[in-house]
Design an enzyme around this catalytic site. Structure first.
Site, PDB file in Angstrom:
ATOM      1  N   GLU A 135       0.848  -1.190   0.000  1.00  0.00           N
ATOM      2  CA  GLU A 135       0.000   0.000   0.000  1.00  0.00           C
ATOM      3  C   GLU A 135       0.883   1.238   0.000  1.00  0.00           C
ATOM      4  O   GLU A 135       2.100   1.140   0.239  1.00  0.00           O
ATOM      5  CB  GLU A 135      -0.914  -0.010   1.230  1.00  0.00           C
ATOM      6  CG  GLU A 135      -1.879  -1.178   1.244  1.00  0.00           C
ATOM      7  CD  GLU A 135      -2.847  -1.164   2.419  1.00  0.00           C
ATOM      8  OE1 GLU A 135      -3.669  -2.095   2.499  1.00  0.00           O
ATOM      9  OE2 GLU A 135      -2.771  -0.223   3.249  1.00  0.00           O
ATOM     10  N   PRO A 136       0.302   2.418  -0.263  1.00  0.00           N
ATOM     11  CA  PRO A 136       1.129   3.633  -0.271  1.00  0.00           C
ATOM     12  C   PRO A 136       1.929   3.847   1.000  1.00  0.00           C
ATOM     13  O   PRO A 136       3.045   4.372   0.956  1.00  0.00           O
ATOM     14  CB  PRO A 136       0.099   4.747  -0.487  1.00  0.00           C
ATOM     15  CG  PRO A 136      -1.019   4.089  -1.236  1.00  0.00           C
ATOM     16  CD  PRO A 136      -1.086   2.696  -0.689  1.00  0.00           C
ATOM     17  N   GLY A 139       4.721  -0.825   2.741  1.00  0.00           N
ATOM     18  CA  GLY A 139       5.394  -1.676   1.775  1.00  0.00           C
ATOM     19  C   GLY A 139       6.064  -2.822   2.487  1.00  0.00           C
ATOM     20  O   GLY A 139       5.508  -3.916   2.626  1.00  0.00           O
ATOM     21  N   SER A 140       7.257  -2.559   3.031  1.00  0.00           N
ATOM     22  CA  SER A 140       7.958  -3.601   3.781  1.00  0.00           C
ATOM     23  C   SER A 140       7.192  -4.005   5.038  1.00  0.00           C
ATOM     24  O   SER A 140       7.254  -5.156   5.466  1.00  0.00           O
ATOM     25  CB  SER A 140       9.357  -3.094   4.153  1.00  0.00           C
ATOM     26  OG  SER A 140      10.121  -2.849   2.989  1.00  0.00           O
ATOM     27  N   ILE A 165       1.458  -2.134  -7.950  1.00  0.00           N
ATOM     28  CA  ILE A 165       0.895  -3.397  -8.417  1.00  0.00           C
ATOM     29  C   ILE A 165       1.305  -3.650  -9.867  1.00  0.00           C
ATOM     30  O   ILE A 165       0.862  -2.957 -10.787  1.00  0.00           O
ATOM     31  CB  ILE A 165      -0.644  -3.391  -8.286  1.00  0.00           C
ATOM     32  CG1 ILE A 165      -1.060  -3.025  -6.853  1.00  0.00           C
ATOM     33  CG2 ILE A 165      -1.210  -4.747  -8.696  1.00  0.00           C
ATOM     34  CD1 ILE A 165      -0.442  -3.886  -5.772  1.00  0.00           C
ATOM     35  N   ARG A 275      35.108  -5.270 -30.584  1.00  0.00           N
ATOM     36  CA  ARG A 275      35.648  -3.904 -30.554  1.00  0.00           C
ATOM     37  C   ARG A 275      37.165  -3.945 -30.398  1.00  0.00           C
ATOM     38  O   ARG A 275      37.687  -4.583 -29.478  1.00  0.00           O
ATOM     39  CB  ARG A 275      35.013  -3.168 -29.367  1.00  0.00           C
ATOM     40  CG  ARG A 275      35.591  -1.803 -29.063  1.00  0.00           C
ATOM     41  CD  ARG A 275      35.031  -0.739 -29.945  1.00  0.00           C
ATOM     42  NE  ARG A 275      35.343   0.594 -29.438  1.00  0.00           N
ATOM     43  CZ  ARG A 275      35.253   1.689 -30.144  1.00  0.00           C
ATOM     44  NH1 ARG A 275      34.843   1.619 -31.406  1.00  0.00           N
ATOM     45  NH2 ARG A 275      35.544   2.867 -29.626  1.00  0.00           N
ATOM     46  N   GLY A 346      31.813   1.268 -22.472  1.00  0.00           N
ATOM     47  CA  GLY A 346      32.125   2.689 -22.559  1.00  0.00           C
ATOM     48  C   GLY A 346      30.914   3.505 -22.960  1.00  0.00           C
ATOM     49  O   GLY A 346      29.778   3.242 -22.549  1.00  0.00           O
ATOM     50  N   GLU A 370       9.333  -7.641  -4.206  1.00  0.00           N
ATOM     51  CA  GLU A 370       9.221  -8.846  -3.363  1.00  0.00           C
ATOM     52  C   GLU A 370      10.013  -8.707  -2.063  1.00  0.00           C
ATOM     53  O   GLU A 370      10.594  -9.676  -1.560  1.00  0.00           O
ATOM     54  CB  GLU A 370       9.690 -10.107  -4.117  1.00  0.00           C
ATOM     55  CG  GLU A 370       9.018 -10.329  -5.450  1.00  0.00           C
ATOM     56  CD  GLU A 370       7.573 -10.753  -5.353  1.00  0.00           C
ATOM     57  OE1 GLU A 370       6.975 -10.591  -4.276  1.00  0.00           O
ATOM     58  OE2 GLU A 370       7.028 -11.225  -6.358  1.00  0.00           O
ATOM     59  N   THR A 372      12.505  -5.471  -0.252  1.00  0.00           N
ATOM     60  CA  THR A 372      13.804  -4.883  -0.583  1.00  0.00           C
ATOM     61  C   THR A 372      14.935  -5.789  -0.082  1.00  0.00           C
ATOM     62  O   THR A 372      14.725  -6.649   0.787  1.00  0.00           O
ATOM     63  CB  THR A 372      13.959  -3.502   0.066  1.00  0.00           C
ATOM     64  OG1 THR A 372      14.018  -3.665   1.494  1.00  0.00           O
ATOM     65  CG2 THR A 372      12.798  -2.583  -0.294  1.00  0.00           C
TER      66      THR A 372
END
Length: 391
Positions: A135-136, A139-140, A165, A275, A346, A370, A372
């Site tokens: 949710e806002p 989270g964790s 989501i 290269r 590079g 899933e 942090t």
């Protein structure tokens, strides 16, 4: 000088059926995914038709029981297929992982009647799922969720907002965790909610650094009414259901991360072999060779780690600690490898003319989803040393 360049990944498939499946997947990738991957990501196009094709091909239900339309494959096989898909286009590999996560609550905790009614369409009928946990403001700390489901006769009325989501706004169904009781982990229940439920809506997709082809959006519930027959598991069992799903989901993210890292290594190998600087290929310079060696070693170690955890899961043994370790190590490895690929190439690596910069942007999100990687360290430490002291 010895031959060098991208080397094929040798898959350890346990059965002839699995080996044939791998061949099918590689052909599908070559024909349907690779040609569109770069342009699709740059334009932010979600490949909905491709997910229908994956469903028709039996690739959206690989780790689930064949009785209800699944592929009946071990997790060890499923994850290697996921790695191949993610190497071709992370939007696809991660999308398959999220769909599998969305099916888990029903497949493992639903009644036989619920599974028979809904799983065939979810696993092989063209439907696409999304998983609504974050949710806002939670989270964790998922146990702090505020989205609430209130019983009203034979229905539940859901109000609240879910955030971050994957497949938000394009999914056909949502596995939703909502509060049905008191605060804390014990007051949460799980529901299977169709996308066309009145009162369910999606915000505009988030503007993201990478994975632009995969929509990520907030999902809003405004008096969304869901029958009790769509409650999964017992009332108040939602948090254990969510944790069980996340263990498998973390292995999915680990496999996707190794896929992205392998793709970046292959790109770097091809570039440094072709290269020339100071009269010889870049791959001849020891400093760059050592970087390539470290990249390849990290990838092999990560692959071994996620497969080891998958074998524990397939054997019915505890694997939560190993899943957290695999997610942590593989996604950190993907970030290092993709960053090194850009460095090896590079200025070319920093441009959109080559896929290395896309791989680098995509790898970043894998350290976040899933759980942090900081949360993975918390999980691992708890398994090793027990819960943190409260005093």
């Amino acid at each position: 000088m010895s031959d060098h360049g991208p080397q094929p990944v040798v898959r350890q498939m346990p059965t002839e059926e699995a080996r044939e499946l791998l061949g099918l997947v590689r052909e599908l990738i070559r024909r349907e995914i690779e040609p569109e991957a770069a342009a699709g990501e740059e334009a932010g196009r979600f490949p909905r038709d491709l997910f229908r094709l994956l469903s028709e091909s039996g690739l959206l239900g690989l780790p689930y029981d064949g009785e209800f339309g699944g592929g009946g494959q071990p997790y060890e096989v499923y994850l290697q297929i996921l790695e191949e898909l993610a190497a071709a286009r992370l939007t696809v590999g991660l999308g398959v992982s999220v769909h599998s996560l969305s099916c888990h609550a029903l497949a493992e905790f639903g009644t036989k009647e619920q599974r028979a009614e809904h799983l065939p369409a979810m696993l092989g009928g063209g439907l696409l799922g999304a998983y609504c946990l974050s949710e806002p403001a939670s989270g964790s700390d998922a146990a702090a969720m505020t989205t609430r489901a209130v019983r009203d006769g034979d229905d539940w009325v859901i109000n609240g907002t879910k955030a971050w989501i994957t497949h938000g706004g394009v999914a056909d169904f949502y596995t939703v965790l909502a509060r049905t009781g008191a605060a804390g982990a014990r007051g949460i229940s799980a529901f299977l909610v169709p996308a066309d439920t009145p009162g369910l809506s999606a915000s505009a997709p988030e503007r993201k650094m990478g994975m632009k082809g995969s929509p990520t959006a907030q999902i809003h519930f405004d008096d969304a009414r869901v029958p009790d027959a769509r409650r999964l598991g017992e009332e108040g069992q939602g948090f254990p259901i969510a944790l069980a799903a996340l263990d498998g989901g973390r292995l999915g993210i680990a496999a996707c991360a190794i896929g992205v890292a392998q793709a970046a290594l292959d790109e770097a190998l091809a570039f440094t072999a072709g290269r020339r600087q100071f009269g010889r290929p870049l791959a001849d310079f020891q400093g760059l060779r050592f970087m390539l060696a470290d990249m390849a070693t990290g990838i092999e170690a990560g692959r071994a780690l996620y497969l080891s955890a998958a074998r524990l899961r397939d054997a019915g043994l505890p694997y939560s600690r190993q899943a957290a370790m695999a997610k942590l190590f593989c996604t950190d490895t993907a970030m290092r490898v993709t960053t090194d690929a850009v460095q090896l190439m590079g200025g070319y690596g920093y441009t959109g003319d080559f896929p290395a910069e896309r791989f680098m942007r995509e790898a970043k999100v894998l350290q976040i989803v899933e759980g942090t990687n900081q949360i993975q360290r918390v999980v691992i430490a708890r398994h090793l040393a027990g819960p943190e002291s409260k005093g």
